[in-house]
Design a protein around this motif. Structure first.
Motif, short mmCIF file in Angstrom:
data_model
loop_
_atom_site.label_atom_id
_atom_site.label_comp_id
_atom_site.label_asym_id
_atom_site.label_seq_id
_atom_site.Cartn_x
_atom_site.Cartn_y
_atom_site.Cartn_z
N UNK A 98 11.94 -9.47 -8.89
CA UNK A 98 12.76 -8.90 -9.97
C UNK A 98 14.07 -8.29 -9.46
N UNK A 99 14.29 -8.41 -8.16
CA UNK A 99 15.52 -7.93 -7.53
C UNK A 99 15.79 -6.46 -7.86
N UNK A 100 14.75 -5.65 -7.62
CA UNK A 100 14.87 -4.20 -7.84
C UNK A 100 14.42 -3.48 -6.58
N UNK A 101 14.96 -2.30 -6.38
CA UNK A 101 14.54 -1.44 -5.28
C UNK A 101 13.69 -0.34 -5.86
N UNK A 102 12.51 -0.14 -5.30
CA UNK A 102 11.59 0.86 -5.80
C UNK A 102 11.18 1.78 -4.66
N UNK A 103 10.98 3.05 -5.00
CA UNK A 103 10.52 4.04 -4.04
C UNK A 103 9.03 4.23 -4.28
N UNK A 104 8.25 4.06 -3.22
CA UNK A 104 6.80 4.26 -3.30
C UNK A 104 6.45 5.63 -2.74
N UNK A 105 5.70 6.38 -3.50
CA UNK A 105 5.19 7.67 -3.02
C UNK A 105 3.68 7.55 -2.97
N UNK A 106 3.14 7.72 -1.77
CA UNK A 106 1.69 7.61 -1.58
C UNK A 106 1.03 8.96 -1.79
N UNK A 107 0.04 8.98 -2.67
CA UNK A 107 -0.70 10.20 -2.98
C UNK A 107 -2.06 10.18 -2.29
N UNK A 108 -2.45 11.28 -1.69
CA UNK A 108 -3.80 11.35 -1.12
C UNK A 108 -4.83 11.06 -2.21
N UNK A 109 -5.90 10.39 -1.87
CA UNK A 109 -6.92 10.00 -2.84
C UNK A 109 -7.54 11.22 -3.54
N UNK A 110 -7.52 12.38 -2.92
CA UNK A 110 -8.12 13.54 -3.56
C UNK A 110 -7.34 13.98 -4.79
#
Length: 166
Positions: free
Chosen positions: A152-164
């Motif tokens: 889709x030619x987009x830039x996305x920021x991924x934020x990883x959350x702890x499973x808890x």
């Protein structure tokens, strides 16, 4: 068919009761082949109502000795608004993506047409037993999101959350 979303008791009751009705009718009518589409979720401990219902349904289906139980991994296809379809929509709409865990868990999605082909082959060849249906390639959630972002030619920021926190 199965109920996937909704109150847990309704999901479990609907899926189990409807499967029991179908199996009872198949036995009464002496149906020779019964194919049940299950889920890989039955293999995991601490299941959702959906996974637990599928596990219970499999036990009911096993009453038909010539049954074929197909446990699919995540199924994808056009107009899919759950699972991978939901993730695709999130990537299209949101600049910031909250990812449960580190995003490195593997999945092997399978295309809906491939699932249909396995059902057809099971009917034609008289296959019985329990089988897992998975796509040819393993992919992480991070890689999937990156691939969708490229498409889709987009830039996305991924934020990883702890499973808890999930």
């Amino acid at each position: 068919a199965a109920m996937i979303l909704g109150p847990e008791k309704e999901i479990f009751d609907f899926n189990v009761k409807s499967t029991k009705m179908l199996v009872d009718a198949a036995i009464k009518k002496k149906i020779r082949k019964f194919i049940f589409l299950s889920s890989e979720n039955v293999l995991w401990a601490g299941q959702s109502a959906y996974g637990e219902s599928k596990k219970e349904c499999e036990e009911i289906v096993k009453k038909i000795k010539t049954s074929l139980i197909l446990r699919s991994c995540v199924v994808y296809g056009a107009n899919n608004n759950i699972n991978l379809g939901k993730i695709i929509n999130m990537v299209k709409k949101n600049k910031l993506l909250l990812i449960p865990g580190n995003g490195e868990s593997l999945m092997q999605p399978i295309f809906v047409d491939d699932v249909a082909q396995y059902v057809l082959n099971g009917l034609k060849q008289g296959v019985q037993g329990i089988f897992i249906l998975a796509g040819a390639e393993k992919i992480t959630l991070n890689n999937f999101i990156d691939t969708v972002s490229k498409v889709f030619r987009v830039n996305r920021v991924k934020i990883h959350l702890p499973m808890l926190f999930i």
